[in-house]
Design an enzyme around this catalytic site. Structure first.
Site, PDB file in Angstrom:
ATOM      1  N   GLY A 232      44.616  26.086  80.164  1.00 10.47           N
ATOM      2  CA  GLY A 232      45.439  27.065  79.293  1.00 10.47           C
ATOM      3  C   GLY A 232      47.034  26.927  79.988  1.00 10.47           C
ATOM      4  O   GLY A 232      47.249  26.345  80.837  1.00 10.47           O
ATOM      5  N   HIS A 233      47.802  27.792  79.134  1.00 12.52           N
ATOM      6  CA  HIS A 233      49.290  27.521  79.541  1.00 12.52           C
ATOM      7  C   HIS A 233      49.644  28.191  80.995  1.00 12.52           C
ATOM      8  O   HIS A 233      48.960  28.865  81.423  1.00 12.52           O
ATOM      9  CB  HIS A 233      50.081  28.357  78.456  1.00 12.52           C
ATOM     10  N   ASN A 234      50.583  27.353  81.556  1.00 15.86           N
ATOM     11  CA  ASN A 234      51.170  27.740  82.647  1.00 15.86           C
ATOM     12  C   ASN A 234      50.062  27.571  83.744  1.00 15.86           C
ATOM     13  O   ASN A 234      50.695  28.161  85.109  1.00 15.86           O
ATOM     14  CB  ASN A 234      51.925  29.078  82.764  1.00 15.86           C
ATOM     15  N   SER A 252      47.883  30.683  83.317  1.00 12.31           N
ATOM     16  CA  SER A 252      48.608  30.839  84.571  1.00 12.31           C
ATOM     17  C   SER A 252      47.518  31.040  85.686  1.00 12.31           C
ATOM     18  O   SER A 252      47.671  31.532  86.814  1.00 12.31           O
ATOM     19  CB  SER A 252      49.358  32.255  84.629  1.00 12.31           C
TER      20      SER A 252
END
Length: 336
Positions: A232-234, A252
């Site tokens: 996922g993002h970050n 994250s």
């Protein structure tokens, strides 16, 4: 874009005093005086003190915490206001799609037929690009990289040297991020960050690594990722970590170096896994995990010795229950 134009265009109702030029949306700890940030949870209020953001979307009850140098943009739902504002900064895959064609200008790079490359792309020497690869604007690829058929690199993705990506993988697509209206409607958050993949990384087939909301999704040096993995993002994957097939890392998630995720592990967002920790297959992780530890178990993951004790206890009790049930049936038979 002026602050007044941004708020008007995306129907964000709030008051402001200084109509400054907005350059970007950013995290509080990385924002500049021309950036806007937001606070949706009280735990992030402590970041206001040292932030250089020009303005912040925030609820009225928390607005007194905003420093005088920063504008408090008071709204009922800061996350929703941020989502709306993010659409002003969307980065196109191809800025000029009509001008995209098969590449001809890269030296000492092998590019096979039916490859599409956008503007401002850099590719290092001795890299090999197989048919059907699509590379969006602004992508940077280092030396000795290999992209197998139908790999897609979204805008501004960075691959350092010696990166191999197998067929069908997608690097830099939007993360799964939405804000929600009072009626439960979903408002997309445009992800304006990037994916950075450091040197000596190998990524299997049909894996997806999402771009950051802002900043970077970071895959550090020497990481090995199997087929059919979702990152996922970050997220930040530490050096030389291993991610086995069908693992899902929520946004994250961060790890130390040499972490091992067994097959089908799922991990909740905003969690950290310490260095040299191993997580057994099919484990569900819902809390931070310390370093140098082995974990296993379906729901939730626990230290591996606890999991073994749990299984032994479960097995023993199950057998006792079976014996009790058989004795009760036998007593009933003889009574009859």
């Amino acid at each position: 874009m002026k602050l007044s134009e941004l708020l008007s265009t995306y129907s964000i109702e709030t008051e402001f005093s200084n109509d400054f030029e907005v350059h970007a949306l950013a995290e509080l700890d990385k924002a500049t005086p021309n950036d806007i940030s937001y606070i949706d949870q009280a735990r992030y209020l402590k970041l206001l003190k040292d932030s250089k953001a020009g303005a912040v979307f925030i609820r009225k009850k928390e607005s007194s915490k905003v420093p005088k140098r920063m504008q408090a943009l008071i709204v009922d739902n800061p996350h929703l206001a941020f989502a709306k504002a993010s659409h002003a900064f969307k980065i196109p895959f191809f800025k000029n799609p009509e001008s995209v064609s098969e590449p001809k200008h890269f030296k000492k790079v092998t590019i096979m037929p039916n490859v599409m490359i956008g503007e401002g792309v850099e590719i290092g020497e001795n890299s090999l690009i197989y048919p059907g690869v699509v590379i969006a604007d602004g992508v940077k690829i280092g030396k000795n990289c290999v992209l197998y058929p139908r790999v897609i690199l979204y805008q501004n993705t960075i691959l350092e040297d010696n990166v191999t990506i197998h067929a069908g993988s997608v690097i830099g697509g939007d993360g799964f991020g939405y804000a929600h209206t009072a009626l439960g409607e979903h408002v997309k958050i445009e992800h304006v960050g990037i994916v950075r993949i450091q040197k000596n990384v190998e990524i299997g087939a049909n894996t997806a690594i999402d771009r950051a909301v802002f900043g970077e999704t970071l895959i550090k040096e020497g990481v090995k990722i199997d087929n059919l993995v979702q990152i996922g993002h970050n997220c930040v994957l530490g050096e030389h970590s291993i991610v086995v097939s069908q693992v899902g890392l929520s946004g994250s998630t961060t790890t130390g170096r040499n972490v091992v995720f067994g097959g089908q592990v799922g991990i909740g967002g905003h969690l950290h896994v310490g260095e040299f920790t191993q997580i057994g297959g099919k484990s569900a992780v819902g809390k931070d995990l310390p370093p140098n530890t082995n974990f296993a178990g379906a729901i939730p993951a626990m230290e591996i010795h606890e999991w073994h004790h749990f299984l032994a206890h479960l097995r023993t009790n199950f057998r006792k229950q079976q014996k009790t049930s058989l004795l009760q049936k036998a007593k009933g038979f003889f009574k009859s």
